[in-house]
Design a protein around this motif. Structure first.
Motif, PDB file in Angstrom:
ATOM      1  N   GLY A 176       0.784  -1.232   0.000  1.00 55.65           N
ATOM      2  CA  GLY A 176       0.000   0.000   0.000  1.00 55.65           C
ATOM      3  C   GLY A 176       0.812   1.274   0.000  1.00 55.65           C
ATOM      4  N   THR A 177       2.146   1.192  -0.119  1.00 53.86           N
ATOM      5  CA  THR A 177       2.971   2.387  -0.243  1.00 53.86           C
ATOM      6  C   THR A 177       2.937   2.872  -1.693  1.00 53.86           C
ATOM      7  OG1 THR A 177       4.449   1.541   1.469  1.00 53.86           O
ATOM      8  CG2 THR A 177       5.283   3.343   0.123  1.00 53.86           C
ATOM      9  N   PHE A 178       2.877   4.182  -1.886  1.00 58.73           N
ATOM     10  CA  PHE A 178       2.888   4.762  -3.220  1.00 58.73           C
ATOM     11  C   PHE A 178       4.269   5.377  -3.467  1.00 58.73           C
ATOM     12  CE2 PHE A 178      -1.488   4.456  -2.031  1.00 58.73           C
ATOM     13  CZ  PHE A 178      -2.177   4.174  -3.216  1.00 58.73           C
ATOM     14  N   VAL A 179       4.910   4.968  -4.555  1.00 53.20           N
ATOM     15  CA  VAL A 179       6.284   5.381  -4.830  1.00 53.20           C
ATOM     16  C   VAL A 179       6.339   6.148  -6.149  1.00 53.20           C
ATOM     17  CG1 VAL A 179       8.673   4.625  -5.058  1.00 53.20           C
ATOM     18  CG2 VAL A 179       7.084   3.290  -3.645  1.00 53.20           C
ATOM     19  N   GLU A 180       6.672   7.434  -6.067  1.00 57.55           N
ATOM     20  CA  GLU A 180       6.887   8.255  -7.256  1.00 57.55           C
ATOM     21  C   GLU A 180       8.383   8.185  -7.589  1.00 57.55           C
ATOM     22  OE1 GLU A 180       6.455  12.894  -8.794  1.00 57.55           O
ATOM     23  OE2 GLU A 180       6.314  12.416  -6.656  1.00 57.55           O
ATOM     24  N   ILE A 181       8.734   7.338  -8.536  1.00 58.69           N
ATOM     25  CA  ILE A 181      10.142   7.126  -8.875  1.00 58.69           C
ATOM     26  C   ILE A 181      10.612   8.248  -9.800  1.00 58.69           C
ATOM     27  CG2 ILE A 181      11.806   5.573  -9.955  1.00 58.69           C
ATOM     28  CD1 ILE A 181       9.965   3.249  -9.205  1.00 58.69           C
ATOM     29  N   LYS A 182      11.627   8.972  -9.371  1.00 56.01           N
ATOM     30  CA  LYS A 182      12.180  10.066 -10.166  1.00 56.01           C
ATOM     31  C   LYS A 182      13.454   9.627 -10.892  1.00 56.01           C
ATOM     32  CE  LYS A 182      10.002  13.301  -7.035  1.00 56.01           C
ATOM     33  NZ  LYS A 182      10.151  14.337  -5.989  1.00 56.01           N
ATOM     34  N   ASN A 183      14.204   8.771 -10.243  1.00 53.23           N
ATOM     35  CA  ASN A 183      15.385   8.147 -10.859  1.00 53.23           C
ATOM     36  C   ASN A 183      15.510   6.763 -10.233  1.00 53.23           C
ATOM     37  OD1 ASN A 183      17.850   7.304 -11.787  1.00 53.23           O
ATOM     38  ND2 ASN A 183      19.041   8.907 -10.775  1.00 53.23           N
ATOM     39  N   PRO A 184      15.355   5.692 -11.012  1.00 51.28           N
ATOM     40  CA  PRO A 184      15.378   4.351 -10.420  1.00 51.28           C
ATOM     41  C   PRO A 184      16.731   3.941  -9.878  1.00 51.28           C
ATOM     42  CG  PRO A 184      15.312   4.213 -12.812  1.00 51.28           C
ATOM     43  CD  PRO A 184      15.094   5.653 -12.457  1.00 51.28           C
ATOM     44  N   GLY A 185      17.818   4.608 -10.323  1.00 51.04           N
ATOM     45  CA  GLY A 185      19.155   4.217  -9.899  1.00 51.04           C
ATOM     46  C   GLY A 185      19.728   3.149 -10.808  1.00 51.04           C
ATOM     47  N   GLU A 186      20.878   2.601 -10.396  1.00 52.12           N
ATOM     48  CA  GLU A 186      21.559   1.600 -11.210  1.00 52.12           C
ATOM     49  C   GLU A 186      21.879   0.362 -10.395  1.00 52.12           C
ATOM     50  OE1 GLU A 186      24.986   3.433 -12.874  1.00 52.12           O
ATOM     51  OE2 GLU A 186      23.845   4.814 -14.142  1.00 52.12           O
ATOM     52  N   GLY A 187      21.930  -0.772 -11.104  1.00 48.27           N
ATOM     53  CA  GLY A 187      22.241  -2.026 -10.429  1.00 48.27           C
ATOM     54  C   GLY A 187      20.982  -2.791 -10.091  1.00 48.27           C
ATOM     55  N   PRO A 188      21.101  -3.803  -9.201  1.00 48.45           N
ATOM     56  CA  PRO A 188      19.935  -4.611  -8.820  1.00 48.45           C
ATOM     57  C   PRO A 188      18.999  -3.847  -7.894  1.00 48.45           C
ATOM     58  CG  PRO A 188      21.855  -5.301  -7.570  1.00 48.45           C
ATOM     59  CD  PRO A 188      22.338  -4.286  -8.573  1.00 48.45           C
ATOM     60  N   LEU A 189      17.738  -4.257  -7.908  1.00 47.08           N
ATOM     61  CA  LEU A 189      16.772  -3.691  -6.966  1.00 47.08           C
ATOM     62  C   LEU A 189      17.180  -4.008  -5.535  1.00 47.08           C
ATOM     63  CD1 LEU A 189      13.366  -4.546  -8.710  1.00 47.08           C
ATOM     64  CD2 LEU A 189      14.299  -2.255  -8.342  1.00 47.08           C
ATOM     65  N   ILE A 190      16.893  -3.095  -4.640  1.00 49.11           N
ATOM     66  CA  ILE A 190      17.175  -3.302  -3.218  1.00 49.11           C
ATOM     67  C   ILE A 190      16.262  -4.403  -2.685  1.00 49.11           C
ATOM     68  CG2 ILE A 190      17.117  -2.204  -0.942  1.00 49.11           C
ATOM     69  CD1 ILE A 190      17.614   0.470  -2.463  1.00 49.11           C
ATOM     70  N   ASP A 191      16.836  -5.290  -1.885  1.00 48.98           N
ATOM     71  CA  ASP A 191      16.054  -6.421  -1.400  1.00 48.98           C
ATOM     72  C   ASP A 191      16.392  -6.713   0.056  1.00 48.98           C
ATOM     73  OD1 ASP A 191      14.259  -8.482  -1.398  1.00 48.98           O
ATOM     74  OD2 ASP A 191      15.267  -9.689  -2.915  1.00 48.98           O
ATOM     75  N   THR A 192      15.657  -7.653   0.629  1.00 48.64           N
ATOM     76  CA  THR A 192      15.851  -8.055   2.024  1.00 48.64           C
ATOM     77  C   THR A 192      17.308  -8.405   2.292  1.00 48.64           C
ATOM     78  OG1 THR A 192      13.603  -8.901   2.164  1.00 48.64           O
ATOM     79  CG2 THR A 192      15.173  -9.734   3.789  1.00 48.64           C
ATOM     80  N   GLY A 193      17.815  -7.914   3.427  1.00 52.25           N
ATOM     81  CA  GLY A 193      19.179  -8.220   3.825  1.00 52.25           C
ATOM     82  C   GLY A 193      20.201  -7.204   3.371  1.00 52.25           C
ATOM     83  N   LYS A 194      19.811  -6.249   2.539  1.00 50.20           N
ATOM     84  CA  LYS A 194      20.728  -5.206   2.095  1.00 50.20           C
ATOM     85  C   LYS A 194      20.669  -4.004   3.041  1.00 50.20           C
ATOM     86  CE  LYS A 194      22.410  -7.143  -1.597  1.00 50.20           C
ATOM     87  NZ  LYS A 194      23.866  -7.447  -1.709  1.00 50.20           N
ATOM     88  N   GLN A 195      21.842  -3.443   3.320  1.00 52.78           N
ATOM     89  CA  GLN A 195      21.902  -2.213   4.118  1.00 52.78           C
ATOM     90  C   GLN A 195      21.896  -1.021   3.170  1.00 52.78           C
ATOM     91  OE1 GLN A 195      24.355  -1.443   7.843  1.00 52.78           O
ATOM     92  NE2 GLN A 195      25.594  -0.386   6.316  1.00 52.78           N
ATOM     93  N   VAL A 196      20.992  -0.076   3.445  1.00 50.20           N
ATOM     94  CA  VAL A 196      20.881   1.109   2.601  1.00 50.20           C
ATOM     95  C   VAL A 196      21.265   2.356   3.392  1.00 50.20           C
ATOM     96  CG1 VAL A 196      19.163   0.156   1.044  1.00 50.20           C
ATOM     97  CG2 VAL A 196      18.411   1.288   3.127  1.00 50.20           C
ATOM     98  N   SER A 197      21.891   3.297   2.693  1.00 48.83           N
ATOM     99  CA  SER A 197      22.197   4.610   3.258  1.00 48.83           C
ATOM    100  C   SER A 197      21.303   5.612   2.538  1.00 48.83           C
ATOM    101  CB  SER A 197      23.674   4.964   3.040  1.00 48.83           C
ATOM    102  OG  SER A 197      24.505   4.006   3.671  1.00 48.83           O
ATOM    103  N   VAL A 198      20.566   6.415   3.303  1.00 48.98           N
ATOM    104  CA  VAL A 198      19.505   7.230   2.715  1.00 48.98           C
ATOM    105  C   VAL A 198      19.583   8.682   3.185  1.00 48.98           C
ATOM    106  CG1 VAL A 198      17.007   7.456   2.394  1.00 48.98           C
ATOM    107  CG2 VAL A 198      18.005   5.188   2.712  1.00 48.98           C
ATOM    108  N   ILE A 199      19.476   9.585   2.213  1.00 51.22           N
ATOM    109  CA  ILE A 199      19.222  10.998   2.492  1.00 51.22           C
ATOM    110  C   ILE A 199      17.722  11.204   2.323  1.00 51.22           C
ATOM    111  CG2 ILE A 199      19.542  13.369   1.688  1.00 51.22           C
ATOM    112  CD1 ILE A 199      22.005  12.316   3.032  1.00 51.22           C
ATOM    113  N   TYR A 200      17.073  11.888   3.276  1.00 51.74           N
ATOM    114  CA  TYR A 200      15.610  11.985   3.237  1.00 51.74           C
ATOM    115  C   TYR A 200      15.122  13.345   3.719  1.00 51.74           C
ATOM    116  CZ  TYR A 200      15.524  11.848   8.277  1.00 51.74           C
ATOM    117  OH  TYR A 200      15.714  12.167   9.597  1.00 51.74           O
ATOM    118  N   THR A 201      13.902  13.666   3.315  1.00 48.36           N
ATOM    119  CA  THR A 201      13.164  14.800   3.865  1.00 48.36           C
ATOM    120  C   THR A 201      11.750  14.327   4.138  1.00 48.36           C
ATOM    121  OG1 THR A 201      14.472  16.454   2.669  1.00 48.36           O
ATOM    122  CG2 THR A 201      12.289  17.132   3.439  1.00 48.36           C
ATOM    123  N   GLY A 202      11.307  14.433   5.391  1.00 49.20           N
ATOM    124  CA  GLY A 202       9.960  14.014   5.780  1.00 49.20           C
ATOM    125  C   GLY A 202       9.003  15.184   5.779  1.00 49.20           C
ATOM    126  N   LYS A 203       7.807  14.972   5.209  1.00 46.73           N
ATOM    127  CA  LYS A 203       6.805  16.029   5.113  1.00 46.73           C
ATOM    128  C   LYS A 203       5.451  15.546   5.630  1.00 46.73           C
ATOM    129  CE  LYS A 203       9.017  17.593   0.808  1.00 46.73           C
ATOM    130  NZ  LYS A 203       8.794  17.808  -0.639  1.00 46.73           N
TER     131      LYS A 203
END
Length: 316
Positions: free
Chosen positions: A179-206
């Motif tokens: 039920g999450t809605f994702v507006e993809i602006k740039n999908p990035g490169e490489g494989p899709l992020i999946d379970t067990g991967k550590q991600v580093s994220v810059i974010y702005t919450g609104k």
């Protein structure tokens, strides 16, 4: 409608009496003041059953708790200590359709508990609970089924709110199975992020729907936050939506409340808040061991640290 109005008028009358001198109220053995309004058409509840309640608890003119902003309460009928000085003392006297008012005197709470009162409660205050019995269930399975139906209805409304917002602002977003809605602006490169991967994220919450920023780490001195997908170290809407991205990807997540803080107060200090997050995936790596992750310096740096890391278990 006439039946409901009659209960409301009766409750208003009782509350007026209570505000004066407690006339018309009965007392439990512990001294709890109460009044039950009943047409006596339904049987009194039995031990082992569950009652479903709409309720509001007030002190002076302030609401402490109310089911209006969340879900009804489901309360088991069980034996109660005679000196409990608690609203549960009267629950075994209720029937389906009943309404009631329960008054607790602050000084009595202090005396019976042996504990000091919270700063917002004064010794001469009255804590007033008004309630209505919506239904009675014979077992816990029926309670779970009813509660799940209500949750599903709540969740559906939150999703519709997000869908309407996206349509109004002509935003194209992908809806995940959760039920999450994702507006993809740039999908990035490489494989899709999946379970067990550590991600580093810059974010702005609104906040939703205003778009007012409540928190961001998109600053020169700030560091990306790190968490592992699938370890429940972040709200579900993040764990869910970020799986549509790759390293270097950017997107805006539109998260229904049930995938954020649900009935807990969110960043806007109210329950059931939908939220918006702009995110950029700075890096994707294999996850460290769980004990290493918990001890890593800065591992507690998560968006909205007061609330965001975990959602309360269902039913809490």
């Amino acid at each position: 409608m006439k039946k409901i109005n009659s209960f409301l008028f009766a409750l208003m009358g009782i509350l007026l009496l209570v505000s004066c001198d407690n006339r018309g109220l009965k007392k439990t053995k512990s001294g709890l003041l109460y009044k039950i309004i009943s047409d006596e058409k339904n049987p009194v509840v039995k031990k082992g059953q569950f009652i479903k309640l709409n309720f509001t608890q007030k002190i002076r003119d302030s609401i402490l708790y109310s089911s209006d902003s969340s879900l009804p309460a489901y309360v088991p009928i069980d034996s109660v200590q005679q000196d409990a000085y608690s609203p549960v003392e009267i629950f075994s006297l209720l029937r389906k359709g009943d309404s009631a008012v329960v008054i607790q005197l602050a000084d009595s709470i202090q005396k019976k508990s042996g504990q000091p009162l919270p700063p917002f409660i004064h010794k001469k205050d009255k804590i007033t609970l008004t309630l209505r019995v919506l239904d009675v269930f014979d077992n816990e399975e029926l309670v779970k089924k009813d509660r799940q139906a209500l949750l599903d209805s709540f969740h559906a409304k939150e999703i519709v709110q997000v869908e309407n917002y996206l349509k109004q602002h002509n935003i194209q977003a992908t809806k995940t199975a959760m039920g999450t809605f994702v507006e993809i602006k740039n999908p990035g490169e490489g494989p899709l992020i999946d379970t067990g991967k550590q991600v580093s994220v810059i974010y702005t919450g609104k906040l939703f729907p205003s778009g007012k920023v409540f928190e961001t780490n998109d600053k020169e001195e700030a560091q990306p936050i790190k968490f592992v997908i699938g370890r429940r170290g972040i709200i579900q809407g993040w764990d869910d939506g970020i799986r549509l991205l790759k390293k270097g990807g950017t997107a805006t997540l539109y998260i229904p409340a049930f995938l954020a803080y649900d009935q807990q107060p969110g960043p806007g200090k109210t329950p059931n808040e939908n939220l918006i997050f702009d995110v950029k995936i700075v890096d994707v790596t294999d996850a460290p061991a769980e004990n290493e992750m918990s001890m890593r310096p800065g591992s507690n740096q998560r968006p909205n640290m007061r609330r965001l890391p975990t959602r309360p278990p269902a039913g809490k």
